[in-house]
Design a protein around this motif. Structure first.
Motif, short mmCIF file in Angstrom:
data_model
loop_
_atom_site.label_atom_id
_atom_site.label_comp_id
_atom_site.label_asym_id
_atom_site.label_seq_id
_atom_site.Cartn_x
_atom_site.Cartn_y
_atom_site.Cartn_z
N ILE A 193 0.84 -1.20 0.00
CA ILE A 193 0.00 0.00 0.00
C ILE A 193 0.87 1.25 0.00
CG2 ILE A 193 -1.71 1.32 1.29
CD1 ILE A 193 -2.93 -1.13 0.16
N ASP A 194 1.93 1.26 0.81
CA ASP A 194 2.82 2.42 0.89
C ASP A 194 3.52 2.66 -0.45
OD1 ASP A 194 2.14 2.85 3.51
OD2 ASP A 194 3.86 1.74 4.33
N ASN A 195 3.93 1.58 -1.10
CA ASN A 195 4.59 1.72 -2.40
C ASN A 195 3.68 2.38 -3.42
OD1 ASN A 195 6.96 0.53 -1.51
ND2 ASN A 195 6.40 -1.52 -2.22
N LEU A 196 2.41 1.99 -3.43
CA LEU A 196 1.46 2.58 -4.37
C LEU A 196 1.21 4.05 -4.03
CD1 LEU A 196 -1.23 -0.25 -4.77
CD2 LEU A 196 0.76 0.22 -6.20
N LYS A 197 1.10 4.36 -2.74
CA LYS A 197 0.88 5.74 -2.33
C LYS A 197 2.02 6.65 -2.76
CE LYS A 197 -1.90 5.02 1.87
NZ LYS A 197 -1.91 5.15 3.35
N ASN A 198 3.24 6.12 -2.74
CA ASN A 198 4.43 6.92 -3.01
C ASN A 198 4.81 6.98 -4.49
OD1 ASN A 198 4.74 7.43 -0.27
ND2 ASN A 198 5.95 5.58 0.07
N MET A 199 4.01 6.35 -5.35
CA MET A 199 4.31 6.40 -6.78
C MET A 199 4.06 7.79 -7.34
SD MET A 199 2.84 2.85 -8.40
CE MET A 199 3.87 1.38 -8.40
N GLY A 200 4.65 8.03 -8.52
CA GLY A 200 4.45 9.30 -9.20
C GLY A 200 3.02 9.47 -9.66
N GLY A 201 2.68 10.67 -10.15
CA GLY A 201 1.31 11.05 -10.49
C GLY A 201 0.50 10.03 -11.26
N ARG A 202 0.91 9.69 -12.48
CA ARG A 202 0.11 8.80 -13.31
C ARG A 202 -0.02 7.41 -12.71
NH1 ARG A 202 1.35 9.73 -19.74
NH2 ARG A 202 0.73 11.92 -19.85
N MET A 203 1.11 6.87 -12.26
CA MET A 203 1.11 5.53 -11.71
C MET A 203 0.26 5.47 -10.43
SD MET A 203 2.89 3.64 -13.74
CE MET A 203 3.56 2.23 -12.88
N GLU A 209 -5.33 5.05 -6.85
CA GLU A 209 -6.63 5.73 -6.85
C GLU A 209 -7.63 5.08 -7.79
OE1 GLU A 209 -5.86 9.82 -7.68
OE2 GLU A 209 -4.45 10.05 -6.00
N GLY A 210 -7.14 4.27 -8.74
CA GLY A 210 -8.04 3.55 -9.64
C GLY A 210 -8.75 4.44 -10.64
N ASN A 211 -8.04 5.44 -11.18
CA ASN A 211 -8.63 6.36 -12.15
C ASN A 211 -8.19 6.01 -13.57
OD1 ASN A 211 -10.05 8.00 -10.29
ND2 ASN A 211 -8.17 9.09 -9.79
N TRP A 212 -9.05 6.35 -14.52
CA TRP A 212 -8.75 6.12 -15.94
C TRP A 212 -7.90 7.26 -16.48
CZ3 TRP A 212 -10.97 1.69 -18.08
CH2 TRP A 212 -11.98 1.08 -17.34
N ALA A 213 -6.98 6.94 -17.39
CA ALA A 213 -6.17 7.97 -18.04
C ALA A 213 -6.96 8.60 -19.18
CB ALA A 213 -4.88 7.37 -18.58
N GLU A 214 -6.64 9.84 -19.48
CA GLU A 214 -7.25 10.48 -20.63
C GLU A 214 -6.80 9.76 -21.89
OE1 GLU A 214 -9.57 12.74 -20.63
OE2 GLU A 214 -9.55 12.80 -18.46
N ALA A 215 -7.63 9.79 -22.92
CA ALA A 215 -7.34 9.06 -24.16
C ALA A 215 -6.15 9.64 -24.91
CB ALA A 215 -8.57 9.04 -25.06
N THR A 216 -5.89 10.94 -24.76
CA THR A 216 -4.77 11.56 -25.45
C THR A 216 -3.47 11.18 -24.73
OG1 THR A 216 -5.10 13.54 -24.11
CG2 THR A 216 -6.10 13.50 -26.32
#
Length: 222
Positions: A193-203, A209-216
């Motif tokens: 969990i800590d590793n995921l929290k500390n990842m950079g923005g997109r990752m 956070e389980g969010n979808w990336a923009e198509a572009t």
């Protein structure tokens, strides 16, 4: 009198076995999904699920055919494991029929492969463990959300055909919900969990956070 007692004991044993079989099947499903959420591949998760059932319910036979990767249960049910990661493996499913299909990590599965799998959702089976009703056909999916251009977003969120880009005819048959690592924290290592929290923005936005990336290509996550 002795014969009557023997028959009664046999019936009690049969009922107990059926009860344990049903509980074992539920346990196997729970362990399988838990291991997938923890990062195991489908084969590893299935083996661990079978081990858990054998340990908890030693009287319930669980036969794993490691050549075909098929679990065979006492009530005649079968759980088949397979891959859709290349054309040859996709073609192999054409000789099968299923009443339930589960696709793990759909971000790695093409829409064409998924559509081929849907054609195998054709088995007519009775819910013998519950009733004599026909088992409804069901298909389940999961993924770490890729871009909004991916077919999973198009189909389950926008409710549109990923090829034709038009509304699907039966949107009520497509439902989705979000499960993030924090929702499954009890089954995951704290360091993970800590590793995921500390990842950079997109990752972080995708895997924590389980969010979808923009198509572009240069788009930001919402």
């Amino acid at each position: 009198m002795e014969l009557a007692n023997l028959l009664r004991n046999d019936k009690l044993a049969e009922n107990e076995l059926k009860k344990n079989e049903k509980a074992g099947l539920q346990l196997g499903q729970e362990v399988f999904l838990k291991q997938l959420q923890a990062g195991d591949d489908d084969v590893t998760a299935a083996v661990k699920a079978a081990q858990a059932v054998r340990e908890q319910f030693p009287g319930v036979p669980v036969d794993l055919d490691k050549q075909m990767w098929v679990f065979k249960l006492l009530n005649g049910s079968e759980i088949w494991l397979g891959g859709l990661d290349d054309k040859e493996r996709v073609e192999k499913v054409l000789g099968q029929e299923h009443s339930t299909i589960y696709l793990n990590e759909c971000s790695q599965i093409s829409y064409e492969a998924r559509s081929t799998a849907v054609t195998r959702l054709a088995q007519s089976a009775l819910q013998s463990a519950i009733s004599d009703a026909v088992l409804p056909l069901r298909m389940y999916y999961d993924c770490n959300p890729p871009s909004k251009a991916h077919w999973t977003y198009q189909l389950f969120v926008l409710k549109q055909d990923p090829d034709a880009r038009k509304p699907i005819a039966d949107p009520e048959n497509y439902a989705s919900f979000q499960i993030n690592p924090a929702d499954n924290e009890a089954n995951l290592a704290p360091d993970y969990i800590d590793n995921l929290k500390n990842m950079g923005g997109r990752m972080r936005r995708r895997f924590y956070e389980g969010n979808w990336a923009e198509a572009t290509p240069n788009g930001l996550f919402q």
